[in-house]
Design a protein around this motif. Structure first.
Motif, short mmCIF file in Angstrom:
data_model
loop_
_atom_site.label_atom_id
_atom_site.label_comp_id
_atom_site.label_asym_id
_atom_site.label_seq_id
_atom_site.Cartn_x
_atom_site.Cartn_y
_atom_site.Cartn_z
N VAL A 6 9.32 -0.58 6.93
CA VAL A 6 9.13 0.05 5.63
C VAL A 6 10.23 -0.43 4.69
CG1 VAL A 6 8.99 2.23 4.36
CG2 VAL A 6 8.09 2.09 6.68
N VAL A 7 9.82 -1.00 3.57
CA VAL A 7 10.78 -1.46 2.56
C VAL A 7 10.76 -0.49 1.39
CG1 VAL A 7 11.36 -3.32 0.96
CG2 VAL A 7 10.47 -3.88 3.23
N THR A 8 11.91 0.09 1.10
CA THR A 8 12.03 1.02 -0.01
C THR A 8 13.11 0.51 -0.97
OG1 THR A 8 13.67 2.37 1.16
CG2 THR A 8 11.35 2.96 1.44
N GLY A 9 13.42 1.31 -1.97
CA GLY A 9 14.44 0.93 -2.94
C GLY A 9 13.89 0.70 -4.33
N ASP A 10 12.57 0.74 -4.46
CA ASP A 10 11.97 0.51 -5.78
C ASP A 10 11.92 1.78 -6.63
OD1 ASP A 10 9.94 1.23 -3.69
OD2 ASP A 10 8.63 1.40 -5.45
N ASP A 11 12.02 2.95 -6.01
CA ASP A 11 11.91 4.22 -6.72
C ASP A 11 13.21 4.52 -7.45
OD1 ASP A 11 11.47 6.76 -7.63
OD2 ASP A 11 10.85 7.59 -5.69
N ASN A 27 9.66 2.87 -11.32
CA ASN A 27 9.84 1.94 -10.19
C ASN A 27 10.26 0.56 -10.67
OD1 ASN A 27 7.56 3.98 -9.44
ND2 ASN A 27 8.41 3.29 -7.49
N ALA A 28 11.11 -0.07 -9.88
CA ALA A 28 11.50 -1.46 -10.12
C ALA A 28 10.77 -2.34 -9.11
CB ALA A 28 13.01 -1.62 -9.96
N TYR A 29 10.61 -3.60 -9.45
CA TYR A 29 9.97 -4.53 -8.53
C TYR A 29 10.94 -4.97 -7.43
CZ TYR A 29 5.81 -5.34 -11.43
OH TYR A 29 4.63 -5.20 -12.11
N ILE A 30 10.52 -4.82 -6.19
CA ILE A 30 11.25 -5.36 -5.05
C ILE A 30 10.82 -6.82 -4.86
CG2 ILE A 30 11.52 -5.25 -2.54
CD1 ILE A 30 13.04 -3.08 -3.96
N ALA A 81 0.81 -1.22 0.00
CA ALA A 81 0.00 0.00 0.00
C ALA A 81 0.84 1.27 0.00
CB ALA A 81 -0.95 0.01 1.20
N GLY A 82 2.16 1.12 0.20
CA GLY A 82 3.02 2.29 0.19
C GLY A 82 3.07 2.99 -1.15
N GLY A 83 2.75 2.27 -2.22
CA GLY A 83 2.71 2.87 -3.54
C GLY A 83 4.00 3.58 -3.89
N VAL A 84 3.91 4.88 -4.16
CA VAL A 84 5.10 5.67 -4.47
C VAL A 84 5.55 6.50 -3.27
CG1 VAL A 84 4.55 5.80 -6.93
CG2 VAL A 84 3.73 7.60 -5.41
N ASN A 85 4.95 6.24 -2.10
CA ASN A 85 5.31 6.99 -0.89
C ASN A 85 5.15 6.12 0.36
OD1 ASN A 85 6.07 9.11 0.72
ND2 ASN A 85 4.50 10.53 0.00
#
Length: 265
Positions: free
Chosen positions: A147-152, A182-185, A120-124
């Protein structure tokens, strides 16, 4: 059985799982790695943004779950969320997850020890986690959010353009204007966040099956070279993330099924 998709997965006896932290997995506190030898029950309450809101109470109160997962994202959804973030830096996530799925049921989810994984984090994702933290604070609960980031990939836009990246089908040059990229995590950052104690894991763009495969890796300690188990978990994950779509929700002769809205598996 609960009306939305939930599956039991029997583990194979494998050794303790170890994984080095990834730089984009943020967490609070820690929880020991598990070597579960019992079935793990995973229920999916959303196969897309706009799926029925009745699935959360159905699964929370009737699914006997270990994990409650949500898949919200598609290409068009990412575009809509990017447009929302462009208007406000606090937007860009799926508000329904926080306001409709979590807020009314967070106490019962916590009471039952159900852990949550969502994209649900989408782009944020951080804004989503901040909004969710407000719900948790209001409920006076001790719930840890990972929170998992790194796709942006927007910071790499100029680099990719300079590298001469072109459209794979048409050969057209890199677009002059890009709003989101965005890349797929994969599932590993999700499993790592769970290893480190997250009760709720929020991601941005991740592979659909990862919301189920991540909990399976965490629960059973699957290693990077457990290819058969990872493949089986990926297959189960792709089915689970479709929610009730894979348990009769898109059955064409729905009018012949008694209590069709109570789709179960």
């Amino acid at each position: 059985p609960a009306p939305h998709s939930h599956y039991q997965w029997n583990p194979a006896p494998h050794s303790h799982f170890q994984w080095n932290p990834v730089p984009h997995s943020h967490y609070l506190n820690s929880r020991p790695l598990t070597t579960v030898r019992r079935p793990v029950r995973i229920g999916c309450a959303s196969g897309f943004w706009g799926d029925t809101a009745t699935s959360v109470p159905q699964l929370v109160y009737g699914g006997n779950l270990d994990f409650l997962v949500f898949d919200y994202l598609s290409e068009i959804t990412m575009s809509l969320l990017a447009a929302a973030k462009a208007k406000s830096s606090n937007h860009g996530y799926v508000p329904d997850f926080v306001e409709v799925a979590m807020a009314p049921f967070i106490k019962d989810i916590h009471k039952r020890g159900i852990r949550v994984v969502c994209n649900a984090g989408g782009v944020n994702p951080h804004a989503c986690a901040a909004a969710l933290q407000g719900v948790i604070k209001k409920a006076d609960l001790d719930v840890k959010i990972g929170v998992v980031t790194g796709d942006d990939l927007m910071l790499m836009k100029d680099l990719l353009k300079e590298a001469g990246i072109t459209d794979m089908d048409s050969g057209n040059p890199f677009p002059a204007s890009v709003q989101s990229m965005n890349a797929y995590i994969g599932a590993r950052p999700i499993s790592r966040a769970l290893d480190l104690g997250a009760d709720i894991v929020v991601t941005g763009r991740c592979i659909d099956s990862g919301i189920a495969l991540g909990p399976l890796i965490h629960s059973f300690g699957w290693k990077q070279n457990d290819f058969d188990l990872l493949a089986a978990g990926s297959l189960a994950g792709h089915l689970i993330e479709c929610g009730a779509q894979c348990t009769g929700g898109i059955f064409t002769d729905w009018h012949r099924v008694p209590d069709w809205d109570n789709t179960s598996s």
